[in-house]
Scaffold this active site. Structure first.
Site, PDB file in Angstrom:
ATOM      1  N   CYS A 431      -3.526  -3.218 -24.391  1.00 31.22           N
ATOM      2  CA  CYS A 431      -4.300  -3.668 -25.325  1.00 31.22           C
ATOM      3  C   CYS A 431      -4.120  -3.013 -26.390  1.00 31.22           C
ATOM      4  O   CYS A 431      -4.734  -1.684 -26.000  1.00 31.22           O
ATOM      5  CB  CYS A 431      -5.551  -3.964 -25.146  1.00 31.22           C
ATOM      6  SG  CYS A 431      -6.038  -5.433 -26.116  1.00 31.22           S
ATOM      7  N   HIS A 473      -1.994 -12.776 -24.267  1.00 29.38           N
ATOM      8  CA  HIS A 473      -2.793 -12.149 -23.653  1.00 29.38           C
ATOM      9  C   HIS A 473      -3.094 -12.155 -25.602  1.00 29.38           C
ATOM     10  O   HIS A 473      -4.379 -12.073 -25.635  1.00 29.38           O
ATOM     11  CB  HIS A 473      -1.966 -10.982 -23.856  1.00 29.38           C
ATOM     12  CG  HIS A 473      -3.185 -10.009 -24.426  1.00 29.38           C
ATOM     13  ND1 HIS A 473      -2.656  -8.356 -23.554  1.00 29.38           N
ATOM     14  CD2 HIS A 473      -3.301  -8.895 -25.794  1.00 29.38           C
ATOM     15  CE1 HIS A 473      -3.771  -7.695 -24.187  1.00 29.38           C
ATOM     16  NE2 HIS A 473      -4.122  -8.268 -25.131  1.00 29.38           N
ATOM     17  N   GLU A 474      -2.381 -12.584 -26.507  1.00 30.27           N
ATOM     18  CA  GLU A 474      -2.911 -13.153 -28.236  1.00 30.27           C
ATOM     19  C   GLU A 474      -3.561 -14.103 -27.705  1.00 30.27           C
ATOM     20  O   GLU A 474      -4.041 -14.421 -29.005  1.00 30.27           O
ATOM     21  CB  GLU A 474      -1.243 -12.890 -28.465  1.00 30.27           C
ATOM     22  CG  GLU A 474      -0.428 -11.671 -28.944  1.00 30.27           C
ATOM     23  CD  GLU A 474      -1.741 -10.560 -29.069  1.00 30.27           C
ATOM     24  OE1 GLU A 474      -2.218 -10.191 -29.831  1.00 30.27           O
ATOM     25  OE2 GLU A 474      -0.771  -9.197 -28.092  1.00 30.27           O
ATOM     26  N   HIS A 477      -6.884 -13.491 -26.994  1.00 34.85           N
ATOM     27  CA  HIS A 477      -7.799 -12.555 -28.871  1.00 34.85           C
ATOM     28  C   HIS A 477      -8.122 -13.938 -29.744  1.00 34.85           C
ATOM     29  O   HIS A 477      -9.856 -13.454 -30.258  1.00 34.85           O
ATOM     30  CB  HIS A 477      -6.674 -12.041 -29.106  1.00 34.85           C
ATOM     31  CG  HIS A 477      -6.619 -10.794 -28.984  1.00 34.85           C
ATOM     32  ND1 HIS A 477      -7.824  -9.193 -28.604  1.00 34.85           N
ATOM     33  CD2 HIS A 477      -5.834  -9.705 -27.872  1.00 34.85           C
ATOM     34  CE1 HIS A 477      -6.927  -8.141 -28.209  1.00 34.85           C
ATOM     35  NE2 HIS A 477      -5.969  -8.524 -27.525  1.00 34.85           N
TER      36      HIS A 477
END
Length: 508
Positions: A431, A473-474, A477
């Site tokens: 990350c 993953h994004e 966020h």
């Protein structure tokens, strides 16, 4: 029954080929089509029934973008075959180097950096061959400066206060076609404090002169940068298939220069240059020359120096020449928030589209710019993504680019996962906001994501395997999560120094 070294080398080549083919999600038939071979031949090579040829190896390397791994396995096999009295091998450089369809190829690059009167003059000469199927009308070049390469925080602050400008670069470019030297126009693509990207255009006031398929041309471009902005380093990055790369430093002898070098690639961490730098004294100048053949794609070669009879450059925080900083410090210096910042734990705000289209476009432009900068900081062989909160922007926007650096990033505005596959796997993730470690994270092998367009309409896009992992993953966020929140309890993090898969794609 024992196998000979030649047979073992052929098996190693076949295994490397199969690994990269499956990693790209290609069938043997699809790979054969891209390489211009009969499908049965690819099958026979992988099945160890046929031995690889040089032409086959070069085409496989170019099509699969294996960062030199396939080509290295072939060279090992070919060397052993030669020792064993195998068929006559063509000398390096004979015949066509890469097959049609490869695109632009750098047959030879010569890069010279000259220091005089407190100013660095950089001159690049590239001999290009269009092995593609379309005419080339422009060529991308990059200029990056780093005043304090051992301290990115200080360097970033320095360049914000003293930005590099196009005016001071005095960039000039020419096209040399068999003795005819034509000036080239250029157009800026990215203009950042310490980084410039420029399109060299195959045109001038007298008209256009595209580089057609099968043709060759030599490009020359030059620029200058003052010592106040250029630190003691000169780096060449291999972004196109390159046959020969030569680098020269031309420094004043009375400064007593001391020069050393390092290289990195997608498959290895920083290491000394594999061959020595040659020194030549010429009057009041000292030239340092280094060259390599067939460098792997995405490799970086850096020459560094210090002037022994000059006051040393300021090295904040106690770092001397060759000092190192943590990976997370490099990301922080690029403007990326690090773990512990409150904004990373807060859900991002949705755009009201199309009313906030201008705001959304500004955020996406910021994300695009940081992706360009990230390519200078680290080789992202697994792909890369960046979410707006990581830049301190609390908006629901992210960009995700696959491992193929030539691919356009996927834009995600107001995304949400609407469906996932039941099948999952575990892979190590990194990350940008937690870059000193890698963690083993379970993810679904497919996700369906609903996301917005500029006009406010919504679409659903399905992502699989590596892209599914990157996109998930994004989106985490944007929902205020880091990958550590997804890890199985009790599974330890791995320090990046101990992680052995840097430079390798995820395996499926």
């Amino acid at each position: 029954m024992t196998t000979s070294p030649v047979e073992r080398a052929a098996e190693s080549f076949a295994a490397e080929l199969a690994r990269h083919r499956t990693g790209r999600g290609l069938s043997k038939k699809q790979l054969a089509t891209l390489m211009g071979f009969d499908p049965s031949y690819v099958s026979h090579v992988e099945g160890r029934r046929h031995r690889p040829t040089e032409d086959f190896a070069r085409r496989a390397e170019a099509v699969l973008e294996a960062s030199g791994a396939i080509w290295q396995r072939f060279r090992e096999y070919d060397e052993l075959r030669g020792r064993a009295g195998g068929p006559h091998r063509e000398p390096p450089g004979s015949g066509q180097w890469l097959p049609p369809g490869t695109g632009l190829v750098v047959e030879r690059e010569t890069a010279t950096l000259t220091y005089t009167d407190e100013r660095y003059h950089c001159a690049i000469r590239r001999e290009l061959y269009n092995a593609g199927t379309e005419p080339v009308t422009r060529y991308l070049v990059r200029v990056a400066v780093d005043r304090y390469p051992n301290d990115p925080v200080h360097s970033n602050r320095h360049h914000r206060e003293h930005p590099l400008t196009f005016a001071e670069l005095q960039l000039q470019a020419y096209r040399d076609d068999g003795g005819t030297r034509e000036p080239m126009r250029w157009r800026a693509k990215h203009d950042r404090d310490a980084f410039k990207e420029v399109w060299l255009l195959f045109e001038n006031e007298e008209g256009r002169f595209p580089l057609y398929p099968g043709d060759r041309v030599t490009l020359e471009y030059a620029y200058r940068v003052g010592r106040d902005k250029w630190g003691p380093w000169f780096q060449r990055a291999v972004r196109l298939p390159t046959r020969h790369l030569a680098v020269r430093l031309d420094l004043p002898a009375d400064h007593e220069p001391k020069v050393w070098g390092a290289e990195t690639s997608l498959s290895s961490e920083e290491a000394p240059l594999r061959t020595p730098i040659q020194r030549h004294d010429e009057g009041g100048r000292v030239c340092f020359d280094w060259a390599t053949d067939d460098p792997p794609l995405n490799a970086r070669y850096r020459m560094q120096w210090r002037f022994r009879n000059q006051p040393p450059d300021e090295e904040p925080d106690g770092l001397g020449p060759g000092g190192r900083v943590r990976a997370s410090d490099r990301m922080r210096a690029a403007g990326i928030l690090q773990r512990g910042d409150d904004l990373l734990w807060q859900p991002a705000r949705q755009f009201d589209l199309p009313h906030e289209e201008r705001v959304a476009r500004d955020v996406v432009d910021r994300l695009s710019a940081i992706l360009v900068r990230l390519d200078e900081l680290h080789p992202f062989s697994k792909g890369v993504g960046i979410a707006a909160p990581q830049l301190g922007l609390g908006w629901a926007a992210a960009l995700v680019r696959p491992a193929d650096r030539a691919a356009e990033p996927v834009m995600l505005l107001n995304p949400r996962v609407v469906d996932t596959a039941s099948d999952t796997d575990e892979q190590y993730e990194g990350c940008l906001s937690f870059f000193d470690h890698r963690g083993l994270v379970p993810r679904p092998l497919r996700i369906d994501v609903e996301h917005a367009q500029w006009d406010g309409s919504r679409v659903i896009t399905s992502f699989e395997h590596a892209m599914a992992r990157l996109v998930a993953h994004e989106i985490d966020h944007l929902e205020g999560r880091l990958y550590v929140d997804r890890m199985t309890p009790g599974v330890p993090l791995v320090p990046v120094e101990e992680y052995r898969e840097t430079g390798h794609p995820w395996r499926y």
